[in-house]
Design a protein around this motif. Structure first.
Motif, PDB file in Angstrom:
ATOM      1  N   UNK A 135      46.672  28.403  48.050  1.00  0.00           N
ATOM      2  CA  UNK A 135      46.124  27.987  49.338  1.00  0.00           C
ATOM      3  C   UNK A 135      45.601  26.558  49.209  1.00  0.00           C
ATOM      4  N   UNK A 136      44.657  26.179  50.054  1.00  0.00           N
ATOM      5  CA  UNK A 136      44.155  24.813  49.990  1.00  0.00           C
ATOM      6  C   UNK A 136      43.218  24.593  48.811  1.00  0.00           C
ATOM      7  N   UNK A 137      42.494  25.647  48.391  1.00  0.00           N
ATOM      8  CA  UNK A 137      41.519  25.467  47.318  1.00  0.00           C
ATOM      9  C   UNK A 137      41.698  26.436  46.149  1.00  0.00           C
ATOM     10  N   UNK A 138      42.514  27.478  46.328  1.00  0.00           N
ATOM     11  CA  UNK A 138      42.623  28.511  45.305  1.00  0.00           C
ATOM     12  C   UNK A 138      44.064  28.860  44.997  1.00  0.00           C
ATOM     13  N   UNK A 139      44.258  29.439  43.820  1.00  0.00           N
ATOM     14  CA  UNK A 139      45.540  30.041  43.505  1.00  0.00           C
ATOM     15  C   UNK A 139      45.317  31.533  43.269  1.00  0.00           C
ATOM     16  N   UNK A 140      46.166  32.345  43.891  1.00  0.00           N
ATOM     17  CA  UNK A 140      46.040  33.800  43.844  1.00  0.00           C
ATOM     18  C   UNK A 140      47.208  34.367  43.054  1.00  0.00           C
ATOM     19  N   UNK A 141      46.914  35.023  41.948  1.00  0.00           N
ATOM     20  CA  UNK A 141      47.958  35.684  41.169  1.00  0.00           C
ATOM     21  C   UNK A 141      48.134  37.080  41.755  1.00  0.00           C
ATOM     22  N   UNK A 142      49.098  37.209  42.675  1.00  0.00           N
ATOM     23  CA  UNK A 142      49.257  38.444  43.447  1.00  0.00           C
ATOM     24  C   UNK A 142      50.009  39.518  42.670  1.00  0.00           C
ATOM     25  N   UNK A 143      50.652  39.156  41.572  1.00  0.00           N
ATOM     26  CA  UNK A 143      51.296  40.125  40.686  1.00  0.00           C
ATOM     27  C   UNK A 143      51.354  39.492  39.306  1.00  0.00           C
ATOM     28  N   UNK A 144      51.046  40.278  38.273  1.00  0.00           N
ATOM     29  CA  UNK A 144      51.007  39.717  36.920  1.00  0.00           C
ATOM     30  C   UNK A 144      51.358  40.788  35.909  1.00  0.00           C
ATOM     31  N   UNK A 145      51.853  40.350  34.759  1.00  0.00           N
ATOM     32  CA  UNK A 145      52.127  41.229  33.633  1.00  0.00           C
ATOM     33  C   UNK A 145      51.627  40.525  32.376  1.00  0.00           C
ATOM     34  N   UNK A 146      51.032  41.271  31.469  1.00  0.00           N
ATOM     35  CA  UNK A 146      50.508  40.701  30.243  1.00  0.00           C
ATOM     36  C   UNK A 146      49.068  40.265  30.335  1.00  0.00           C
ATOM     37  N   UNK A 147      48.526  40.237  31.530  1.00  0.00           N
ATOM     38  CA  UNK A 147      47.116  39.907  31.745  1.00  0.00           C
ATOM     39  C   UNK A 147      46.745  40.342  33.160  1.00  0.00           C
TER      40      UNK A 147
END
Length: 252
Positions: A51-63
């Motif tokens: 987004x303008x100020x954040x990054x969203x990890x909406x799916x992840x593997x390994x963490x």
């Protein structure tokens, strides 16, 4: 690929339509992330929307995926350039060596590869990223696989969006159909009532005209002409009322 960085407003609007932020990770997106990690032979991978100020990890593997500041992040570099970013050793790259995920404050990432997620209208909304804790190069085949999987991520987001939109359209059509059926029923009832209300006075008028015609059989031609026209008019009106009553009975 040569894409200019998109405005925050366009990107945020598009991400909002996908409805994936602040929700549990979708199983289909997690499956793609797992495939990306296998294809790149790395322990960690993520789908990141920015987004303008954040990054969203909406799916992840390994963490565990999280939300963190956009400024200075690895995916922000992908977003800014709109092109794939491949780093063999982030610890020696001036763009990333001070990143908390590289320095050890949040992680110990060394190799990194991110491919932009580009919507059909050309908006870059984030990146599909793979990470490793050791320095290593990404092969050309792995890079191609990452690019293809990034496209599939967008395909899944678009498919779910179109499905929601289609479902909403179908619901709107169902409501419109129900309203049309209600209106038809009301119209049929109205037509039946009107036809019955008109039939009695019209019948009386027809009888009166017939009596006048019989009484004035020997009167002048002008009077006969007017009576004939009046009787023809009532006959046509009777036909219209019959048609209206038919519509009411059919309910169409």
């Amino acid at each position: 690929m040569s894409l200019l960085a998109d405005s925050d407003g366009e990107r945020i609007a598009r991400i909002g339509r996908y409805q994936v932020l602040d929700r549990p990770p979708r199983a289909d997106l997690v499956a793609l992330v797992e495939i990306a990690a296998l294809a790149a032979d790395v322990p960690m991978a993520a789908i990141t929307l920015v987004t303008d100020t954040e990054q969203h990890q909406v799916a992840a593997v390994g963490f565990d995926g999280s939300v963190c500041a956009r400024a200075g992040s690895m995916c922000d570099v992908v977003l800014a350039g709109g092109e794939p970013v491949v780093v063999a050793d982030a610890g020696t790259d001036p763009r990333f060596r001070d990143d908390p995920s590289v320095t050890g404050a949040l992680g110990a990432v060394r190799s990194y590869a991110g491919h932009p997620l580009v919507t059909p209208d050309g908006t870059v909304i984030g990146a599909l990223c793979v990470f490793d804790t050791r320095a290593r190069e990404l092969t050309s085949g792995q890079a191609r696989a990452l690019a293809g999987l990034a496209d599939r991520v967008v395909d899944l987001l678009e498919l779910e969006l179109r499905t929601r939109e289609l479902t909403a359209t179908v619901e709107d059509l169902r409501r419109a159909q129900a309203e049309l059926e209600r209106s038809n029923a009301a119209l049929a009832a109205f037509a039946g009532q009107v036809s019955h209300d008109l039939r009695n006075p019209l019948t009386a008028l027809t009888m009166a005209l017939s009596m006048l015609a019989e009484e004035g059989a020997d009167e002048d031609a002008g009077r006969r002409f007017l009576l004939d026209r009046a009787r023809n008019g009532t006959h046509r009106m009777q036909l219209l009322i019959d048609d209206l009553l038919t519509v009411a009975r059919v309910g169409d």
